[in-house]
Scaffold this active site. Structure first.
Site, short mmCIF file in Angstrom:
data_model
loop_
_atom_site.label_atom_id
_atom_site.label_comp_id
_atom_site.label_asym_id
_atom_site.label_seq_id
_atom_site.Cartn_x
_atom_site.Cartn_y
_atom_site.Cartn_z
N GLU A 16 0.82 -1.20 0.00
CA GLU A 16 0.00 0.00 0.00
C GLU A 16 0.86 1.26 0.00
O GLU A 16 0.55 2.24 -0.69
CB GLU A 16 -0.92 0.01 1.23
CG GLU A 16 -1.91 -1.14 1.28
CD GLU A 16 -1.40 -2.33 2.08
OE1 GLU A 16 -2.22 -2.97 2.75
OE2 GLU A 16 -0.17 -2.63 2.01
N CYS A 23 -2.95 -3.85 7.24
CA CYS A 23 -2.65 -4.02 8.67
C CYS A 23 -3.02 -2.77 9.44
O CYS A 23 -3.01 -1.65 8.91
CB CYS A 23 -1.18 -4.36 8.86
SG CYS A 23 -0.03 -3.06 8.35
N CYS A 54 -0.60 0.24 7.81
CA CYS A 54 -0.97 0.69 6.46
C CYS A 54 -2.28 1.46 6.48
O CYS A 54 -2.51 2.31 5.60
CB CYS A 54 -1.09 -0.53 5.53
SG CYS A 54 0.52 -1.26 5.13
N THR A 80 15.35 -41.40 1.74
CA THR A 80 15.52 -40.78 0.43
C THR A 80 16.94 -40.28 0.26
O THR A 80 17.54 -40.40 -0.82
CB THR A 80 14.52 -39.62 0.26
OG1 THR A 80 13.20 -40.15 0.27
CG2 THR A 80 14.74 -38.87 -1.04
N ARG A 97 17.15 -25.40 -9.18
CA ARG A 97 17.97 -25.03 -10.33
C ARG A 97 17.06 -24.60 -11.48
O ARG A 97 16.78 -25.36 -12.42
CB ARG A 97 18.87 -26.20 -10.73
CG ARG A 97 19.80 -26.62 -9.59
CD ARG A 97 20.73 -27.76 -9.95
NE ARG A 97 20.05 -29.02 -10.18
CZ ARG A 97 19.66 -29.84 -9.21
NH1 ARG A 97 19.84 -29.50 -7.94
NH2 ARG A 97 19.08 -30.99 -9.50
N SER A 151 15.62 -39.72 12.43
CA SER A 151 15.43 -39.95 13.87
C SER A 151 16.72 -40.37 14.57
O SER A 151 17.00 -39.94 15.69
CB SER A 151 14.35 -41.02 14.08
OG SER A 151 13.13 -40.61 13.50
N GLU A 174 8.92 -34.13 -0.22
CA GLU A 174 9.37 -34.84 -1.42
C GLU A 174 9.70 -36.30 -1.16
O GLU A 174 10.35 -36.94 -1.99
CB GLU A 174 10.57 -34.12 -2.03
CG GLU A 174 10.25 -32.79 -2.66
CD GLU A 174 11.20 -32.42 -3.79
OE1 GLU A 174 11.90 -33.32 -4.29
OE2 GLU A 174 11.26 -31.24 -4.14
#
Length: 371
Positions: free
Chosen positions: A56, A79, A88, A200, A211, A227, A298
């Site tokens: 704003e 806000c 704002c 993984t 990338r 863990s 993922e």
């Protein structure tokens, strides 16, 4: 309002959303603003970085004296509190704005209706919920973070047509095509953190960077659920390619092993244990307190199951390749013990399908289970 006016309001709010998308403000929300006078745009701006002037303020400064009596379109409720910057609402009132169009109401308890109420009390006309669907989608991660105290979780996987992440020997490169892999890197550049399990890391040794090849590089924080502290110091997620930090989340039992990784620039993050494993709800709360608003999960299949079973997944995005690998021991996209009957399955709503090169992308929101 007439149809033409509705079209103008929608087009202007969508313009503000496009501006908002240019910001890098996490953990604060991205916001765009447009000032309109006499049916013409006279100023616009967006929140560029956390701690900097809000959208704003930029838009009003660009409009200058033309802001008096004008309309302001802003993607998120302004806000009304002092944070790193002044409210704002006061800047809007000082500029003499006549009407404020708000795309999305702020759920943050520091704002939550206070901005709209302050403007209304001062005689400014406030029109809320403009272009509801796109604005709600844009602020989905922010809303989850503020309401639930954890990051918004998007579960992403590249899988075969028969639902496998890898063959029976663990080989997974490459299931999906080049277009899908480029899309994943763009996705990574848009989130605050990526989460994978140590399985993984041991099986695929991913770098977990973004990338994209375009503009300034933004790599998310890399979080390994480990863990017992089994992540090797030579793993690419530790040793290669990113200025972004790597966090290894472990239990008290894995503290000694995880502590040795600190010498390699890793942060060891001890979490509450549950049946010998990191309690993922506790981990996500800790990440949220660090300002991580959006998280990309993922893998692998065991982590996917644990997140789903704990009710911690908000959306799924599956890149499905037109190949079949078969095999009872091939790695499933979701492991764990699975549900006992279909009444306990995880329903996916608002499903979208699209082609991406040779692959199919399936996206949707994880709905509450009814069984």
């Amino acid at each position: 309002m007439s149809s033409s006016r509705d079209d103008f309001h929608e087009a202007t709010m969508r313009r503000a959303l496009r501006l908002a998308a240019r910001g890098r403000t996490s953990p604060n929300p991205r916001v765009g603003a447009v000032v309109v006078a006499g049916g013409e745009v006279v100023g616009e701006g967006f929140h560029e970085r956390c701690g900097g002037p809000h959208a704003e303020v930029h838009a009003l400064a660009a409009a200058g004296p033309q802001a008096r009596g004008a309309d302001l379109y802003v993607t998120l409720e302004p806000c009304n509190h002092h944070g790193r910057t002044p409210p704002c609402t006061e800047a809007i009132l000082a500029a003499g704005i006549r009407r404020v169009f708000i795309g999305h109401r702020d759920v943050d308890p520091h704002v939550a209706g206070g901005g709209a109420a302050r403007l209304t009390a001062a005689g400014v006309e406030v029109i809320a919920d403009v272009v509801v669907g796109p604005c709600r989608a844009f602020y989905e991660a922010y809303d989850v973070h503020r309401r639930l105290g954890r990051p918004h979780v998007l579960l992403k996987a590249g899988m075969t047509l028969d639902g496998r992440l890898a063959t029976r020997t663990g080989q997974s490169k490459w299931i999906t095509g080049e277009a899908a892999r480029r899309a994943v890197h763009r996705l990574r550049s848009q989130v605050d953190a990526i989460l994978v399990g140590v399985g993984t890391v041991l099986a695929d040794d991913p770098e977990l960077t973004a990338r994209t090849g375009r503009g300034p590089r933004h790599d998310p924080v890399r979080v390994v659920v480990d863990s017992r502290g089994r992540t090797p110091p030579e793993a690419r997620v530790i040793a290669h390619g990113s200025a972004a930090p790597t966090l290894v989340a472990h239990t008290a039992e894995g503290a000694g092993a995880a502590a040795r990784l600190v010498w390699h620039g890793v942060e060891a993050l001890e979490c509450v244990g549950c049946d010998g494993r990191v309690d993922l709800a506790d981990l996500l709360r800790r990440l949220a307190r660090r300002g991580i608003v959006s998280l990309l999960a993922e893998g692998g299949g065991e982590v996917h199951w644990s997140l789903l079973e704990a009710g911690l997944v908000d959306r799924v995005m599956l890149f499905v390749a037109p190949v079949i690998v078969g095999g009872r021991s091939a790695v499933p996209v979701v492991g764990g013990q699975g549900v006992e009957d279909m009444s306990r399955a995880f329903p996916i709503e608002s499903v979208r399908l699209r082609r991406l090169g040779r692959d199919l992308v399936i996206e949707g929101r994880v709905a509450p289970r009814t069984g």
